[in-house]
Scaffold this motif. Sequence first.
Motif, PDB file in Angstrom:
ATOM      1  N   LEU A   5       0.859  -1.172   0.000  1.00 43.06           N
ATOM      2  CA  LEU A   5       0.000   0.000   0.000  1.00 43.06           C
ATOM      3  C   LEU A   5       0.896   1.223   0.000  1.00 43.06           C
ATOM      4  O   LEU A   5       1.728   1.390   0.892  1.00 43.06           O
ATOM      5  CB  LEU A   5      -0.913   0.014   1.230  1.00 43.06           C
ATOM      6  CG  LEU A   5      -1.861   1.203   1.335  1.00 43.06           C
ATOM      7  CD1 LEU A   5      -2.931   1.119   0.236  1.00 43.06           C
ATOM      8  CD2 LEU A   5      -2.507   1.249   2.707  1.00 43.06           C
ATOM      9  N   THR A  56       1.144   5.280   0.220  1.00 40.25           N
ATOM     10  CA  THR A  56       0.458   6.489   0.650  1.00 40.25           C
ATOM     11  C   THR A  56       1.110   7.651  -0.075  1.00 40.25           C
ATOM     12  O   THR A  56       2.315   7.852   0.024  1.00 40.25           O
ATOM     13  CB  THR A  56       0.568   6.681   2.173  1.00 40.25           C
ATOM     14  OG1 THR A  56       0.050   5.510   2.814  1.00 40.25           O
ATOM     15  CG2 THR A  56      -0.192   7.906   2.634  1.00 40.25           C
ATOM     16  N   THR A 109      -4.203  13.238   0.675  1.00 41.62           N
ATOM     17  CA  THR A 109      -3.721  11.880   0.917  1.00 41.62           C
ATOM     18  C   THR A 109      -4.489  10.888   0.048  1.00 41.62           C
ATOM     19  O   THR A 109      -5.710  10.822   0.095  1.00 41.62           O
ATOM     20  CB  THR A 109      -3.864  11.499   2.406  1.00 41.62           C
ATOM     21  OG1 THR A 109      -3.159  12.455   3.185  1.00 41.62           O
ATOM     22  CG2 THR A 109      -3.306  10.108   2.667  1.00 41.62           C
ATOM     23  N   TYR A 119      -4.297   6.738  -1.779  1.00 42.78           N
ATOM     24  CA  TYR A 119      -3.750   5.405  -1.573  1.00 42.78           C
ATOM     25  C   TYR A 119      -3.727   4.620  -2.884  1.00 42.78           C
ATOM     26  O   TYR A 119      -4.654   4.711  -3.687  1.00 42.78           O
ATOM     27  CB  TYR A 119      -4.556   4.632  -0.522  1.00 42.78           C
ATOM     28  CG  TYR A 119      -4.526   5.321   0.813  1.00 42.78           C
ATOM     29  CD1 TYR A 119      -3.426   5.170   1.659  1.00 42.78           C
ATOM     30  CD2 TYR A 119      -5.566   6.147   1.213  1.00 42.78           C
ATOM     31  CE1 TYR A 119      -3.376   5.822   2.885  1.00 42.78           C
ATOM     32  CE2 TYR A 119      -5.526   6.800   2.436  1.00 42.78           C
ATOM     33  CZ  TYR A 119      -4.438   6.639   3.262  1.00 42.78           C
ATOM     34  OH  TYR A 119      -4.383   7.285   4.461  1.00 42.78           O
ATOM     35  N   THR A 171      -8.108   5.380  -3.733  1.00 39.31           N
ATOM     36  CA  THR A 171      -8.824   6.619  -3.451  1.00 39.31           C
ATOM     37  C   THR A 171      -9.412   7.177  -4.740  1.00 39.31           C
ATOM     38  O   THR A 171      -8.753   7.185  -5.774  1.00 39.31           O
ATOM     39  CB  THR A 171      -7.861   7.652  -2.825  1.00 39.31           C
ATOM     40  OG1 THR A 171      -7.130   7.017  -1.778  1.00 39.31           O
ATOM     41  CG2 THR A 171      -8.607   8.847  -2.282  1.00 39.31           C
TER      42      THR A 171
END
Length: 182
Positions: free
Chosen positions: A55, A57, A75, A77, A99
């Motif tokens: 993952l 970020t 932010t 992902y 996202t």
Amino acid sequence: MKLFKSTHNFGYEWSLVSAANWQKYPNENCPHVRHVDVLNRKLDPETGVLITERLLTVEQNVPRIILKLLGTDETQYVREISTIDPRKKTLTMQSVNITTSHLLTIEEETTYYEHPEDKKQTQMSQQATVSAGSLLSRWSNMVEDFSLNRFKHNAAVGREGFCKVLERFVVMAEPQPTKESF
């Protein structure tokens, strides 16, 4: 839908490139990648194939008005699945944004493989598709163009950063002088 394709040769052996890949982030060229977390790893003992799920970020530098319209913040992902096959000398990474994927999907596949004519080099092929969802139908072309241009820029900057990581790897791999050599 918009499509991006790119190829690049790295003047390093595949084993070095595939090892350095795990140290790709953080690097000074890609400060937008804040964290990389390993979610899962599986090694097939028979084939030696390693599959890793990570993952990423990412902090996107997007105008605030766009973030408000999309209902998100800086932010973001990204899910990445890497498959490394030491026998075939391939490293394939597939990633997709998590996202805002209901509005915009960016799917990327990057493969590093031993150069077929020069074993001291590694070739990279990279492709991505950018697709705006139906909620953005009126603006889909504009959103896809903007996102594709941003992806192209980030891909070029990412390659530069990876080259710096590779250069550091080469320096670390060189034998260091011992006291006896002075």
